[in-house]
Write a protein that holds these residues in place. Structure first.
Motif, PDB file in Angstrom:
ATOM      1  N   PHE A  18       0.571  -1.268   0.046  1.00  0.00           N
ATOM      2  CA  PHE A  18      -0.145   0.151   0.075  1.00  0.00           C
ATOM      3  C   PHE A  18       0.838   1.214  -0.070  1.00  0.00           C
ATOM      4  N   GLU A  19       1.937   1.497   0.414  1.00  0.00           N
ATOM      5  CA  GLU A  19       2.774   2.587   0.898  1.00  0.00           C
ATOM      6  C   GLU A  19       3.376   2.580  -1.449  1.00  0.00           C
ATOM      7  N   LYS A  20       3.143   1.918  -1.980  1.00  0.00           N
ATOM      8  CA  LYS A  20       3.461   1.790  -3.066  1.00  0.00           C
ATOM      9  C   LYS A  20       2.434   2.814  -4.477  1.00  0.00           C
ATOM     10  N   GLN A  24      -6.613   4.444  -5.611  1.00  0.00           N
ATOM     11  CA  GLN A  24      -7.235   4.360  -6.519  1.00  0.00           C
ATOM     12  C   GLN A  24      -6.566   3.049  -6.728  1.00  0.00           C
ATOM     13  N   ARG A  25      -5.726   2.964  -6.578  1.00  0.00           N
ATOM     14  CA  ARG A  25      -5.009   1.382  -7.750  1.00  0.00           C
ATOM     15  C   ARG A  25      -4.930   1.247  -6.008  1.00  0.00           C
ATOM     16  N   VAL A  26      -4.846   1.403  -4.755  1.00  0.00           N
ATOM     17  CA  VAL A  26      -4.774  -0.134  -4.079  1.00  0.00           C
ATOM     18  C   VAL A  26      -6.295  -0.711  -3.651  1.00  0.00           C
ATOM     19  N   SER A  53      -9.062   0.757   8.020  1.00  0.00           N
ATOM     20  CA  SER A  53      -9.583   1.478   6.746  1.00  0.00           C
ATOM     21  C   SER A  53      -9.928   1.016   5.406  1.00  0.00           C
ATOM     22  N   ILE A  54      -8.478   0.945   4.829  1.00  0.00           N
ATOM     23  CA  ILE A  54      -8.951   0.156   3.547  1.00  0.00           C
ATOM     24  C   ILE A  54      -9.978  -1.092   2.958  1.00  0.00           C
ATOM     25  N   LEU A  55      -9.450  -1.685   3.966  1.00  0.00           N
ATOM     26  CA  LEU A  55     -10.438  -2.709   4.122  1.00  0.00           C
ATOM     27  C   LEU A  55     -12.072  -2.726   4.392  1.00  0.00           C
ATOM     28  N   ARG A  56     -12.193  -1.232   5.340  1.00  0.00           N
ATOM     29  CA  ARG A  56     -13.370  -1.180   5.531  1.00  0.00           C
ATOM     30  C   ARG A  56     -14.226  -0.703   3.851  1.00  0.00           C
TER      31      ARG A  56
END
Length: 66
Positions: A18-20, A24-26, A53-56
């Motif tokens: 996720f750092e890279k 939108q790409r995540v 947060s990303i998964l939610r």
């Protein structure tokens, strides 16, 4: 390809990816890797709050964040 060739479903490892990527790409990555409900994914990241947060946000229901 591995599953087709061997019949074995591999575990997908995503290490600090996720750092890279931008948001939108995540989102696109999470959507793609969670499309198969039987897929096992091991995801590492240094910020537990961001991963949750990303998964939610991407409505990934079955996850464990340690």
């Amino acid at each position: 390809l591995i599953r087709q060739a061997t019949g074995i479903r591999p575990i997908l490892l995503l290490d600090d990816v996720f750092e890279k990527l931008d948001e939108q790409r995540v989102g696109a990555l999470i959507e793609r890797v969670t499309a198969d409900p039987d897929q096992q994914i091991l995801l590492t990241h240094t910020e537990q709050v961001r991963v949750r947060s990303i998964l939610r946000e991407n409505q990934v229901a079955d996850y464990i964040a340690l």
